[in-house]
Design an enzyme around this catalytic site. Structure first.
Site, PDB file in Angstrom:
ATOM      1  CD  GLN A   1     -15.985 -27.695 -16.980  1.00  0.00           C
ATOM      2  OE1 GLN A   1     -15.483 -26.851 -16.257  1.00  0.00           O
ATOM      3  NE2 GLN A   1     -17.172 -27.502 -17.538  1.00  0.00           N
TER       4      GLN A   1
ATOM      5  CG  HIS B   1     -11.991 -40.686 -10.004  1.00  0.00           C
ATOM      6  ND1 HIS B   1     -13.351 -40.559 -10.148  1.00  0.00           N
ATOM      7  CD2 HIS B   1     -11.472 -40.590 -11.258  1.00  0.00           C
ATOM      8  CE1 HIS B   1     -13.642 -40.392 -11.429  1.00  0.00           C
ATOM      9  NE2 HIS B   1     -12.519 -40.400 -12.116  1.00  0.00           N
TER      10      HIS B   1
ATOM     11  CB  CYS C   1     -18.702 -31.578 -13.478  1.00  0.00           C
ATOM     12  SG  CYS C   1     -18.376 -33.327 -13.157  1.00  0.00           S
TER      13      CYS C   1
END
Length: 218
Positions: free
Chosen positions: A80, A84, A180
């Site tokens: 999902q 980053h 996620c």
């Protein structure tokens, strides 16, 4: 990209200099995966950092993007939304599963085991959970925070993408998404846990533990 020959000779190991543009990283991975499949290039572990950004995997839900404060990149990897950014070690792992064993779930489990072994080098105990991919730290209070994310893609049995280990990122940047898709747990990092390891030390630990999980050669 700067090259250093830490793991075995037939597995190339690269550490990127500076922050790597995400679209460039994906294009580089895809080209390398094609070359690996064609037998014209060796397998590759590529360690990078990205500028702040969000990626949306193939299962990403629009409602999990809470505040698009950074660019959002659609990604072909599974999973999902994830973040980053600087201070996070991304390991893009391009391996030939046709040679190593055509087991995608096994590959994911090895990525998790690699992170756990690496964290153990710094005295951090991390675990996996059957109902959620990734690597987690359990606090004395019982709270669990994610310290490492996994997202992979396999094309003609060559792996792309890989894992993201939180070394010292700005954890507030995760606030723009539901990481996620998991709302009931938070995120953490080595720095937040009081571990002062820099990226070079983490890279050294990654290189040392990789063969113990993936093997030296097959």
């Amino acid at each position: 990209m700067a090259h250093t020959s830490l793991p075995p000779a037939t597995l190339e190991w690269q550490i990127a200099d500076g922050l790597v543009d995400y679209d460039h990283a994906v294009a580089t991975m895809e080209a390398r995966a094609e070359a690996i499949r064609a037998g014209t290039a060796s397998e590759l572990v590529w360690l990078v950092e990205h500028p702040p950004l969000y990626t949306a995997g193939t299962s990403a839900k629009p409602e999990d993007l809470l505040d698009a404060q950074f660019p959002v990149h659609r990604s072909g990897r599974g999973g999902q939304f994830t973040y980053h950014g600087p201070g996070q070690r991304i390991a893009y792992v391009m391996l030939d599963l046709a040679r190593r064993g055509p087991d995608v779930r096994g590959h994911v489990q090895r990525l998790e085991a690699w992170m756990i072994a690496t964290l153990a080098q710094f005295g951090v105990t991390a675990v996996t959970r059957a109902d959620r991919i990734g690597v987690w730290v359990v606090h004395p209070t019982g709270r669990e925070d994610k310290i490492g994310a996994i997202g992979v893609r396999v094309r003609r049995w060559v792996t792309l993408h890989g894992m993201a280990l939180n070394v010292a990122p700005d954890l507030s940047h995760f606030g723009g998404i539901v990481p996620c898709g998991i709302r009931e747990h938070g995120v953490t990092s080595l720095r937040a846990l009081g571990v002062g390891a820099d990226m070079a030390a983490v890279d050294k630990a990654l290189a040392a533990t990789f063969p113990t999980v993936f093997g030296r050669e097959t």
